[in-house]
Design a protein around this motif. Sequence first.
Motif, PDB file in Angstrom:
ATOM      1  N   SER A   1      37.615  59.638 -45.241  1.00 53.00           N
ATOM      2  CA  SER A   1      37.204  60.144 -46.553  1.00 53.00           C
ATOM      3  C   SER A   1      36.496  61.476 -46.374  1.00 53.00           C
ATOM      4  O   SER A   1      35.536  61.571 -45.595  1.00 53.00           O
ATOM      5  N   LEU A   2      36.944  62.488 -47.094  1.00 52.61           N
ATOM      6  CA  LEU A   2      36.290  63.797 -47.017  1.00 52.61           C
ATOM      7  C   LEU A   2      34.883  63.734 -47.592  1.00 52.61           C
ATOM      8  O   LEU A   2      33.993  64.486 -47.185  1.00 52.61           O
ATOM      9  N   MET A   3      34.648  62.816 -48.522  1.00 50.29           N
ATOM     10  CA  MET A   3      33.349  62.734 -49.179  1.00 50.29           C
ATOM     11  C   MET A   3      32.316  61.986 -48.332  1.00 50.29           C
ATOM     12  O   MET A   3      31.118  62.224 -48.458  1.00 50.29           O
ATOM     13  N   GLU A   4      32.776  61.091 -47.478  1.00 49.18           N
ATOM     14  CA  GLU A   4      31.873  60.380 -46.585  1.00 49.18           C
ATOM     15  C   GLU A   4      32.609  60.079 -45.282  1.00 49.18           C
ATOM     16  O   GLU A   4      32.965  58.937 -44.999  1.00 49.18           O
ATOM     17  N   PRO A   5      32.862  61.105 -44.475  1.00 48.31           N
ATOM     18  CA  PRO A   5      33.714  60.916 -43.296  1.00 48.31           C
ATOM     19  C   PRO A   5      33.009  60.155 -42.173  1.00 48.31           C
ATOM     20  O   PRO A   5      31.859  60.439 -41.840  1.00 48.31           O
ATOM     21  N   THR A   6      33.728  59.194 -41.620  1.00 53.05           N
ATOM     22  CA  THR A   6      33.218  58.454 -40.462  1.00 53.05           C
ATOM     23  C   THR A   6      34.277  58.314 -39.383  1.00 53.05           C
ATOM     24  O   THR A   6      33.983  57.811 -38.298  1.00 53.05           O
ATOM     25  N   GLY A   7      35.518  58.742 -39.678  1.00 49.32           N
ATOM     26  CA  GLY A   7      36.629  58.574 -38.754  1.00 49.32           C
ATOM     27  C   GLY A   7      37.200  59.895 -38.292  1.00 49.32           C
ATOM     28  O   GLY A   7      36.489  60.749 -37.760  1.00 49.32           O
ATOM     29  N   VAL A   8      38.503  60.097 -38.538  1.00 51.96           N
ATOM     30  CA  VAL A   8      39.189  61.265 -37.984  1.00 51.96           C
ATOM     31  C   VAL A   8      38.742  62.583 -38.614  1.00 51.96           C
ATOM     32  O   VAL A   8      38.768  63.623 -37.959  1.00 51.96           O
ATOM     33  N   ILE A   9      38.310  62.573 -39.880  1.00 53.18           N
ATOM     34  CA  ILE A   9      37.788  63.812 -40.480  1.00 53.18           C
ATOM     35  C   ILE A   9      36.460  64.172 -39.829  1.00 53.18           C
ATOM     36  O   ILE A   9      36.217  65.340 -39.466  1.00 53.18           O
ATOM     37  N   ALA A  10      35.591  63.180 -39.649  1.00 55.83           N
ATOM     38  CA  ALA A  10      34.312  63.433 -38.974  1.00 55.83           C
ATOM     39  C   ALA A  10      34.546  63.957 -37.563  1.00 55.83           C
ATOM     40  O   ALA A  10      33.866  64.887 -37.107  1.00 55.83           O
ATOM     41  N   GLU A  11      35.519  63.378 -36.877  1.00 54.59           N
ATOM     42  CA  GLU A  11      35.827  63.804 -35.513  1.00 54.59           C
ATOM     43  C   GLU A  11      36.337  65.238 -35.493  1.00 54.59           C
ATOM     44  O   GLU A  11      35.921  66.056 -34.657  1.00 54.59           O
ATOM     45  N   ALA A  12      37.230  65.561 -36.418  1.00 55.33           N
ATOM     46  CA  ALA A  12      37.780  66.919 -36.489  1.00 55.33           C
ATOM     47  C   ALA A  12      36.684  67.932 -36.799  1.00 55.33           C
ATOM     48  O   ALA A  12      36.668  69.047 -36.246  1.00 55.33           O
ATOM     49  N   GLN A  13      35.733  67.569 -37.671  1.00 54.72           N
ATOM     50  CA  GLN A  13      34.639  68.481 -38.008  1.00 54.72           C
ATOM     51  C   GLN A  13      33.704  68.684 -36.819  1.00 54.72           C
ATOM     52  O   GLN A  13      33.198  69.788 -36.600  1.00 54.72           O
ATOM     53  N   THR A  14      33.487  67.651 -36.028  1.00 55.25           N
ATOM     54  CA  THR A  14      32.631  67.774 -34.841  1.00 55.25           C
ATOM     55  C   THR A  14      33.255  68.712 -33.822  1.00 55.25           C
ATOM     56  O   THR A  14      32.567  69.565 -33.230  1.00 55.25           O
ATOM     57  N   ILE A  15      34.565  68.592 -33.619  1.00 52.84           N
ATOM     58  CA  ILE A  15      35.262  69.482 -32.687  1.00 52.84           C
ATOM     59  C   ILE A  15      35.216  70.922 -33.201  1.00 52.84           C
ATOM     60  O   ILE A  15      35.029  71.873 -32.438  1.00 52.84           O
ATOM     61  N   ALA A  16      35.358  71.091 -34.524  1.00 58.72           N
ATOM     62  CA  ALA A  16      35.302  72.431 -35.112  1.00 58.72           C
ATOM     63  C   ALA A  16      33.922  73.044 -34.955  1.00 58.72           C
ATOM     64  O   ALA A  16      33.790  74.250 -34.697  1.00 58.72           O
TER      65      ALA A  16
END
Length: 655
Positions: A206-221
């Motif tokens: 979820s872009l609004m409350e990311p805990t999975g692959v979106i959160a992971e992608a943002q951490t790498i970014a």
Amino acid sequence: MKKPVSRILIINDEPLVLKEFVKGLNAAARSLDNPLGITFSGVTTARDALAAIEEDGDLQAVVVDDKLYTLNQKSPKKEMSALELVQRVTRFRPELDVYILIAQEHEDEIVDALFAEAVDGYFYREERDYRGMYRILNAQVQERSRTPFYDQLKNYVWMAKDSWHTPGHSSGESLRGSPWVNDFCDFMGEHVFDADLSVSVKMLDSLMEPTGVIAEAQTIAAKAFGARRTFFATNGTSTSNKVIFQTLLAPGEKLLLDRNCHKSVHHGVVLSGGHPIYLDSSINAKYSLYGPVPKKTILSAIRRHPDAQAIILTSCTYDGLRYDLAPIVEAAHAKGIKVIVDEAWYGFARFHPAFRPTALEAGADYATQSTHKVLSAFSQASMIHVNDPGFNEHLFRENFNMHTSTSPQYSMIASLDVARKQAVMEGYKLLSRTLALSQELRAQINSTGVFRVLELEDLLPEELGRDGIRLDPTKVTVDISKCGYTVEDLQRELFDRYNIQVEKSTFNTLTLLLTIGTTRSKVSRLYDALMRIAREGRAPRRLYRFPEIPGFTRLRYLPRDAFYCGGELVPLVDEKDNIRRDLLDRACADQIVPYPPGIPVLVPGQVITREIVHYLVGLLRSQKRVELHGIVYDGYLPCLRVLKPAEGRGLRRIG
């Protein structure tokens, strides 16, 4: 399809040892799985290492021996330590992985010395476990090239699940086979619809409350862009700016801002209820270009308004002018003022030393970037980078979710993931090519004898001469005043006859934007078109110059208070085409923006003066069509929405 090439550089000043390492590691790469095309090479001096890092855009990692390395082979006394070399490597190309070769007995000493540096790991020199070293290096490069969200999106599409959820086209099924709209499906391609999914698909996060692959992608970014935290935005940098404003500003709190900021900044002032302190930008009247705010103006504003919560600046500007940010950030932080930098046009800067320091490297607390403008992301895809030590994540998330759609476009999120990967893996290589093409294009345009590329000294207004302003060479501004065409006719000629679309224009300039997608063939076609036009030998013609935007007057009310008043429409001119005197000294309720150049003449709450009315009427009467955003027409009469006297009496005056 092209396969990637990844080179890893070994630095060891003992030639025989170096040769053995390179040979052993290449043998391991040939015998083991090698999807990224990893090969190894070696150098014996720090000077050769730094040269290789500068020249080789396919370099992905370096392995540095912990001994001293000769900087200059002719002068053995001039040496640099592994620590100094690592620092120079990471300053020059921070995206590279760095490993250290150490002796086991010196492990604690070396690890302690390099602990604060950007070191990814250590190998024991004596072990010579080439297959083990290769596996670790291969895994690290693969980790950097991973795109967690895009990979998961692709996996889900390949699963071909039956859709019993939104969107209504149901993976394109509503379009396929339709006699009316099947052509749209064919034109766009089936994966556009297969990947257009719903928040119901939990494995896509979820872009609004990311805990999975979106959160992971943002951490790498975040790691890639040098931020503590990074957030993906699918509403463009316009919304990103508003989110930050609403996080940092409570109604009535002060914000220092460039009057030449993007209109989203001014809209953010209205939404947040902030009290803006507008700073007039510099003006290059010869070319109708609006540049940075003079440094002395910024520093003076910081001294006069130490109670400001934040300052926002645009760097680089649309025309490529970059602030010397470090002293401004230092002065703001000394007063406890947060620094926001709109880097919409500068999102690539981290990945080549010619463009650095970035805003974050200069100490900014927040940077917003239009990843779609200058990297390989879809339109509207942007990033918010945070380095604020006092970051209030809960408040930020509440404001972020206020603006973010509950049905985000997953292809946009995937494009941000992929754009980050490309910037990290080949950004230096692509930007080096872009810089070379920029240099070639500038020389070619100047060789026409008619068109001329404006350099920094041409673009800078006189008052910025000592401000440390630099020019981003990927923005090429061309003086067209000798070609015999008006700028509108020239743009039409380039578009209709030569299939060329430029970025923007003023009355006597064109701006060309080079990106990592610019190719030599595009440069050649542009040069050919301009040379053909130059050879027509047209006599220069008189070009209409825009009048200068009047200086900022003063705010009588907070922009939000004025904007949310009902107001009344008052025409700029009467039925005899004379200027209406009853507009003078009234407070405007809207933002009035002539485009080009896109700088507000009036913002909500600002006092209207005779100079401003004359300027607006002059634009309306001009032969050159100018869009005037915020003007309301009552029949044929152009009007401004202004506060009624009774409304003004009910508001708190601020000036």
